[in-house]
Design a protein around this motif. Structure first.
Motif, short mmCIF file in Angstrom:
data_model
loop_
_atom_site.label_atom_id
_atom_site.label_comp_id
_atom_site.label_asym_id
_atom_site.label_seq_id
_atom_site.Cartn_x
_atom_site.Cartn_y
_atom_site.Cartn_z
N GLU A 181 78.45 85.51 9.87
CA GLU A 181 79.81 85.81 8.97
C GLU A 181 79.82 84.43 7.93
O GLU A 181 79.97 84.04 7.32
CB GLU A 181 80.74 86.09 9.93
CG GLU A 181 80.79 87.04 10.61
CD GLU A 181 82.30 87.45 10.96
OE1 GLU A 181 82.92 87.89 10.53
OE2 GLU A 181 82.21 87.18 12.24
N LYS A 182 78.81 83.70 8.33
CA LYS A 182 78.55 81.90 7.64
C LYS A 182 79.32 80.85 7.90
O LYS A 182 79.59 81.57 8.64
CB LYS A 182 78.58 82.04 6.45
CG LYS A 182 79.33 81.27 5.56
CD LYS A 182 79.78 81.79 4.09
CE LYS A 182 80.70 81.89 3.62
NZ LYS A 182 81.45 79.93 4.26
N CYS A 189 75.87 82.70 2.09
CA CYS A 189 75.12 82.80 3.36
C CYS A 189 73.59 82.51 3.08
O CYS A 189 73.19 82.25 4.26
CB CYS A 189 75.24 84.68 3.33
SG CYS A 189 77.17 84.63 3.46
N PHE A 212 80.75 87.52 17.21
CA PHE A 212 80.72 88.43 16.97
C PHE A 212 81.65 89.63 16.96
O PHE A 212 81.36 90.49 18.15
CB PHE A 212 79.89 88.59 15.29
CG PHE A 212 78.51 89.32 16.06
CD1 PHE A 212 78.42 90.85 16.71
CD2 PHE A 212 77.78 88.28 16.99
CE1 PHE A 212 77.09 90.23 17.31
CE2 PHE A 212 76.48 88.53 16.87
CZ PHE A 212 76.52 89.88 17.13
N HIS A 217 77.29 92.47 11.20
CA HIS A 217 77.57 91.26 11.28
C HIS A 217 75.32 90.51 11.36
O HIS A 217 75.02 90.23 11.09
CB HIS A 217 78.41 90.71 11.25
CG HIS A 217 79.49 90.65 10.90
ND1 HIS A 217 79.96 90.33 9.37
CD2 HIS A 217 80.94 91.20 11.18
CE1 HIS A 217 81.51 90.83 9.42
NE2 HIS A 217 81.43 91.65 10.27
N VAL A 256 85.89 84.12 12.41
CA VAL A 256 84.70 85.70 12.69
C VAL A 256 86.31 86.29 11.95
O VAL A 256 87.25 86.32 11.73
CB VAL A 256 84.76 85.70 13.67
CG1 VAL A 256 83.49 84.81 14.43
CG2 VAL A 256 86.03 85.09 14.52
N HIS A 257 85.37 87.42 11.51
CA HIS A 257 86.63 88.46 10.65
C HIS A 257 86.43 89.13 12.76
O HIS A 257 85.37 90.11 13.02
CB HIS A 257 86.09 89.62 9.95
CG HIS A 257 85.84 88.69 8.77
ND1 HIS A 257 85.11 87.75 8.84
CD2 HIS A 257 86.68 88.34 8.03
CE1 HIS A 257 85.19 87.12 7.56
NE2 HIS A 257 86.79 87.83 6.93
#
Length: 317
Positions: A181-182, A189, A212, A217, A256-257
């Motif tokens: 996610e960079k 990115c 992640f 991702h 992170v998401h």
């Protein structure tokens, strides 16, 4: 054996995990206990993190708070040697920029070479917890690529200072970190992939990713890497959620998401035991999809906990 050789010689997805050195004053037996719970699943190698000094505040006799630097988790080199000797499992100690100058890094690498440890993971390390910025120690490295270059030089017998005797080349396999996610400090990115490729070109043999929670991702990240000409193995890193406050702390610390579907399920849980089980089930589903995609290995961030990782491994490997 070098990690790259372990990966190249395997026809199936391998299992590996990461350990934290024990806190100063604690016992190594806690580490051995964790490994004992995970050893039945045949870990291909074990990563050992390195930690920079932290700043804590103490109060002097005048009641004034003063900052003191201390290292809470020393012992990465010794712990790595103890694990490799006791279990016969290859270890991958982390080497970090933060808190070390280039000569201290060289000394650590020489010690690892003496001990027959042939793998390292080169990472910059965390930013300062007080300033929120990363600042290299005087004479140290600011970026992971500089660590990679230093290790690559040692592999060629090039030390920081000219030696009187014929220099002995080291034989390290170098891993580096990647961010699906960079990296939180990267502007975009494309820039992130650009600098990752530079680390590979400097001598890195493989990449292990940040955690992640959505496999898309990882798959997008691998696709971008391949399109950029990065051909080395890319190992997915996984961390199962185990307590409710991970919903807030993991995005904040690791940028992170967490998928909304997982968030909603965690919020339904009444106890952390339920959260842990949910995290296990989510990680099993992630792992099975990744294995089906023939990833080279699954790398688990244990954070000192083994029971949930063992449950995942039992259902996947």
């Amino acid at each position: 054996m070098k990690v790259i050789d372990i990966l190249n010689n395997s026809k199936k997805t391998l299992f590996s995990f990461e350990l934290l050195p024990p806190l100063k004053g604690h016992n190594i037996e806690t580490i051995f206990s964790t490994i004992d719970k995970l050893k039945p699943y045949n870990p291909a190698y074990i990563n050992i993190t390195y930690h920079r000094e932290e700043v804590v505040y103490t109060t002097n006799s005048n009641g004034v708070k003063i900052p003191v630097k201390l290292r809470r988790r020393p012992g990465t080199v010794g712990l790595s040697a103890a694990i490799q000797q006791k279990y016969g499992i290859d270890v991958v100690p982390h080497i970090i920029c933060g808190g070390f100058d280039a000569h201290e890094t060289e000394d650590a690498l020489i010690d690892l070479d003496f001990l027959g440890i042939n793998n390292i993971l080169a990472v910059r390390g965390d930013a300062d917890k007080i300033t929120g910025r990363f600042e290299a120690k005087p004479g140290g490295h600011s970026y992971a690529i500089d660590l990679v270059k230093q290790v690559a030089n040692l592999n060629k017998g090039i030390y920081l200072e000219k030696l009187m005797e014929e220099p002995k080349p080291t034989n390290f396999c170098i891993g580096v970190a990647g961010y699906p996610e960079k990296h939180p400090e990267s502007p975009n990115c494309d820039s992130d992939i650009h600098y990752l490729k530079k680390k590979v070109e400097a001598g890195a043999s493989y990449i292990v990713t940040q955690m992640f929670f959505d496999n898309r991702h990882y798959f997008r990240f691998v696709k971008r890497c391949r399109e950029a000409g990065i051909k080395v193995p890319i190992i997915p890193g996984l961390k199962p959620i185990s307590v409710k406050h991970h919903l807030n702390i993991l995005p904040k610390v690791f940028d992170v998401h967490i998928p909304q579907e997982l968030v909603l399920e965690v919020e339904k849980c009444k106890t952390n035991a339920e959260v842990t089980q949910l995290g296990v089930e989510w990680a099993i589903a992630q792992s099975k999809e990744l294995v089906k995609a023939n990833v080279p290995a699954l790398h688990f961030y244990t954070m000192g906990k083994a029971d949930n990782i063992a449950q995942i491994a039992k259902n996947v490997f």
